[in-house]
Enzyme design. Structure first.
Site, PDB file in Angstrom:
ATOM      1  N   LYS A 117       0.855  -1.188   0.000  1.00  0.00           N
ATOM      2  CA  LYS A 117       0.000   0.000   0.000  1.00  0.00           C
ATOM      3  C   LYS A 117       0.892   1.240   0.000  1.00  0.00           C
ATOM      4  O   LYS A 117       1.860   1.312   0.753  1.00  0.00           O
ATOM      5  CB  LYS A 117      -0.892  -0.052   1.257  1.00  0.00           C
ATOM      6  CG  LYS A 117      -2.127   0.786   1.147  1.00  0.00           C
ATOM      7  CD  LYS A 117      -3.201   0.321   2.098  1.00  0.00           C
ATOM      8  CE  LYS A 117      -4.353   1.307   2.061  1.00  0.00           C
ATOM      9  NZ  LYS A 117      -5.521   0.856   2.811  1.00  0.00           N
ATOM     10  N   GLU A 169     -20.201  -4.690   9.653  1.00  0.00           N
ATOM     11  CA  GLU A 169     -21.130  -3.874  10.444  1.00  0.00           C
ATOM     12  C   GLU A 169     -22.236  -4.716  11.073  1.00  0.00           C
ATOM     13  O   GLU A 169     -22.688  -4.425  12.184  1.00  0.00           O
ATOM     14  CB  GLU A 169     -21.734  -2.771   9.571  1.00  0.00           C
ATOM     15  CG  GLU A 169     -20.759  -1.650   9.199  1.00  0.00           C
ATOM     16  CD  GLU A 169     -19.796  -2.005   8.071  1.00  0.00           C
ATOM     17  OE1 GLU A 169     -19.962  -3.083   7.449  1.00  0.00           O
ATOM     18  OE2 GLU A 169     -18.878  -1.200   7.802  1.00  0.00           O
ATOM     19  N   ARG A 177     -26.058  -1.145   6.760  1.00  0.00           N
ATOM     20  CA  ARG A 177     -25.837  -2.589   6.691  1.00  0.00           C
ATOM     21  C   ARG A 177     -26.450  -3.328   7.884  1.00  0.00           C
ATOM     22  O   ARG A 177     -26.746  -4.500   7.801  1.00  0.00           O
ATOM     23  CB  ARG A 177     -24.321  -2.874   6.706  1.00  0.00           C
ATOM     24  CG  ARG A 177     -23.593  -2.528   5.440  1.00  0.00           C
ATOM     25  CD  ARG A 177     -23.459  -3.767   4.586  1.00  0.00           C
ATOM     26  NE  ARG A 177     -23.117  -3.432   3.230  1.00  0.00           N
ATOM     27  CZ  ARG A 177     -21.924  -3.628   2.674  1.00  0.00           C
ATOM     28  NH1 ARG A 177     -20.959  -4.163   3.386  1.00  0.00           N
ATOM     29  NH2 ARG A 177     -21.719  -3.313   1.426  1.00  0.00           N
TER      30      ARG A 177
END
Ligand SMILES: Cc1ncc(C[n+]2csc(CCOP(=O)(O)OP(=O)(O)O)c2C)c(N)n1
Length: 635
Positions: free
Chosen positions: A283, A363, A391
């Site tokens: 990353k 979630e 969600r």
């Protein structure tokens, strides 16, 4: 060297480039990314990590005929550059500019829109099945990060895909990071593969070095025996093979040649299984600050001429309050689905590492996990952004509110969030939460009230939600002693007879500003800080409706089912005569990206807009009254 990027207008142009040119292109793309994201803000580190992967994908596959579905879509700036949007990249995340995610409206190269995590495999599988059912022939790929793959939906889809054996390619872009380091047992398994991959590369280098020395070959044999015993290399891909995929990798995600070889193998595979390619990337690759701090550079704000404002954000006040409450109450625990930075929770985690749970991008699990804890006497604070809490709708109903379990929902980024756009606006929570029985739903007017509402919620012994915006606080001092806020009681901020503005959350102070402008125009307004959308302060609202008659409600939520519609149905149900009511809210539409200020102005939700709407209401009424009396006089 001349700029190669200028020459790339479609994926076909990539196919003409040689190895040296591809390297140059990758470096030019990185420069472009750093330049645009520095100005506009956005997801820098994730994009820097997929430069080679995106190039390889567009060289091996034929987008838009082949469908590439990126999970979340935050890492698609390179894909946008290489498809048909390079010239518009400078408008990224700006009002009427390119979206920061994938969008079907934006390009035929985005076959599925996203913004929320863990949807790519389901969507890709659906597209692949549709292809088969319709007798068509193209490739379908899902590109998913090691963070997003921990989401329940991704797991459900992999389970289904492995079972069906549909022709599909799933590419895991594994950089070991979600926004923070990825958590969970699957992350641990991937860590081992990554370690082995890096270890094997280092081992190959060591072998080459020894071979170049006299007696090197003999020495290597001895070293190898010891190393193999010490590490016990794992079989890569065992897990994915077990659940029905054909596995390739791990592949070095910054080596275009290696990537292309794996992608071609997957493309040309005609077995009975979906293919899983494990790609290892870094990353922030190629830009030292982002490689060194991938967490900060995951999503950066646009460069601002002034330095960071010193007023703490609502998220910071939430975290600071949670820390103070956690010190006093050992039963308080905090749950975050992969957003400890966004929710500013690191200060709590540093002091109470065992009481802050990062559950991954999950979630639904976060809410029911917290509900389980609540049954045993803990007091869970679940910190979730408004948009992602969507969600957990059923979990809030079925697992929390139906059983009336005491827990706190800290709903960050409620209202207009700005540059992230349609997928991220937190404009539905007042509607989807106030229809749930047993749930207290509140929103503070400022950061001081936020801390008092938190204190109230933690001690309430019932489920309570507190929504607060993405922004710095208003700059009021924080009381050192917490106060309990009476549930369902609002606060009168100012009194006037011509009009009442009943506002909730971060729209209270702009309503007060509007009232000051109104008084300069001879209109005296009452302003109410509603504080609660459920239960409503029925008594006060009905009293106002009987006395004042002109009422405006203001909220940063959609109109349908929001605060204003609840006030309206209360007044209607009590048959209060002669009330003129106007609801200022977001019309029932998805809100595009742009600055928060521009979007508030668009919907008349800033002080100016509220003032204008209020003045029009009172002026129209006065006109109607004078027309009426003129008519009476004539008659
Ligand atoms: C449902 C949902 N929860 C949280 C987020 C916020 N979010 C955006 S990107 C991201 C991390 C994704 O990690 P990964 O998939 O590994 O991609 P990377 O950025 O590391 O390339 C998170 C948590 C989201 N977009 N959707």
């Amino acid at each position: 060297m001349t700029g190669l990027l200028e020459e790339i207008n479609s994926p076909a142009d990539l196919k003409k480039l040689n190895e040296r040119e591809l390297k140059q292109l990758a470096s030019e793309i990185r420069q472009e990314l750093v330049s645009v994201v520095s100005a506009n803000g956005g997801h820098l580190a994730s994009n820097l990590g997929v430069v080679e992967l995106t190039i390889a994908l567009h060289r091996v596959f034929e987008s838009p005929r082949d469908k590439i579905i990126w999970d979340v879509g935050h890492q698609t700036y390179v894909h946008k550059i290489l498809t048909d949007r390079r010239r518009r990249l400078k408008t990224l995340r700006q009002y009427h500019g390119l979206s920061g995610f994938t969008s079907r409206e934006e390009s035929q190269h985005d076959p599925f829109g996203a913004g929320h995590a863990s949807t790519s495999v389901s969507a890709a599988l659906g597209i692949a099945r549709a292809r088969d059912q319709l007798g068509e022939n193209y490739n379908v790929l899902a590109v998913i990060g090691d963070g997003a793959i921990t989401g329940g939906m991704a797991m459900e889809a992999l389970n289904h895909a492995g079972h069906m054996g549909t022709r599909l390619i799933v590419i895991l872009n594994d950089n070991g990071m979600s926004i923070s380091p990825t958590v969970g047992a699957i992350a641990r398994m991937l860590d081992r593969v990554r370690f082995d991959h890096h270890y094997s590369s280092a081992r190959e280098k060591g072998q080459r070095l020894l071979y170049s020395l006299p007696f090197g070959r003999k020495l290597w044999k001895v070293v190898k025996v010891f190393q193999d015993q010490a590490t016990g290399l794992i079989k890569h891909g065992g897990f994915w093979e077990e659940i029905g995929f054909s596995h390739l990798g791990p592949v070095d995600g910054h080596n275009i040649e290696e990537l292309e070889a794996a992608l071609i193998k997957a493309r040309d595979y005609w077995g009975e299984k979906p293919v899983f390619i494990h790609v290892i990337t870094t990353k922030g690759k190629g830009y030292h600050p982002a490689e060194a701090d991938a967490v900060y550079f995951h999503g950066v704000p646009p460069a601002k001429p002034s330095s960071r404002p010193s007023i703490p954000t609502y998220s910071e006040v939430f975290a600071y309050t949670t820390l103070r409450l956690a010190r006093d109450n050992p039963k308080l625990v905090v749950i975050t689905p992969a957003m400890p930075e966004g929710n500013s929770l690191n200060i709590v985690k540093n002091e109470f590492p065992d009481r802050v749970y990062d559950v991954g991008i999950c979630e639904q699990h976060a809410v029911t996990f917290a509900a389980g804890m609540a049954t045993q006497g803990l007091i869970p604070v679940v910190a979730i952004y408004s948009t992602f809490l969507q969600r957990s709708f059923d979990q809030i109903i079925h697992d929390v509110c139906l059983q009336e379990l005491p827990m706190v929902f800290a709903i960050d980024r409620a209202g207009i969030v700005g540059d992230d756009g349609k997928t991220h606006q937190g404009i539905f929570d007042l509607s989807y939460l106030t229809l749930i029985p047993n749930l207290v739903v509140s929103a503070p007017k400022d950061e001081n009230e936020l801390q008092h509402l938190f204190y109230t919620a933690v001690n309430l012994r019932r489920p309570m939600a507190i929504r607060y915006p993405r922004s710095a606080g208003v700059g009021v001092p924080l009381d050192s002693i917490f106060k309990e806020v009476p549930i369902g009681k609002s606060e009168i901020m100012r009194r006037g007879d011509d009009l009442a503005i009943i506002a909730i959350g971060n729209r209270v102070l702009p309503s007060l500003e509007a009232a000051v402008m109104l008084s300069a125009n001879g209109v005296n307004a009452t302003v109410v800080n509603a504080r609660f959308a459920q239960p409503l302060d029925n008594e006060l609202i009905l009293e106002i409706a009987r006395d004042i008659k002109n009422i405006i409600t203001v909220e940063e939520n959609v109109l349908s089912g929001g605060f204003g519609s609840r006030v309206a149905s209360l007044i209607l149900s009590q048959r209060v005569a002669g009330v003129r009511l106007k609801s200022l809210a977001i019309p029932d539409e998805f809100v595009e990206h742009g600055s928060q200020a521009a979007l508030r102005a668009k919907y008349d939700l800033d002080a100016e807009g509220i003032f204008r709407q209020a003045l029009t209401m009172v002026t129209n009424q006065n006109e109607q009254l004078s027309n009426k009396s003129a008519k009476l006089e004539r008659d």
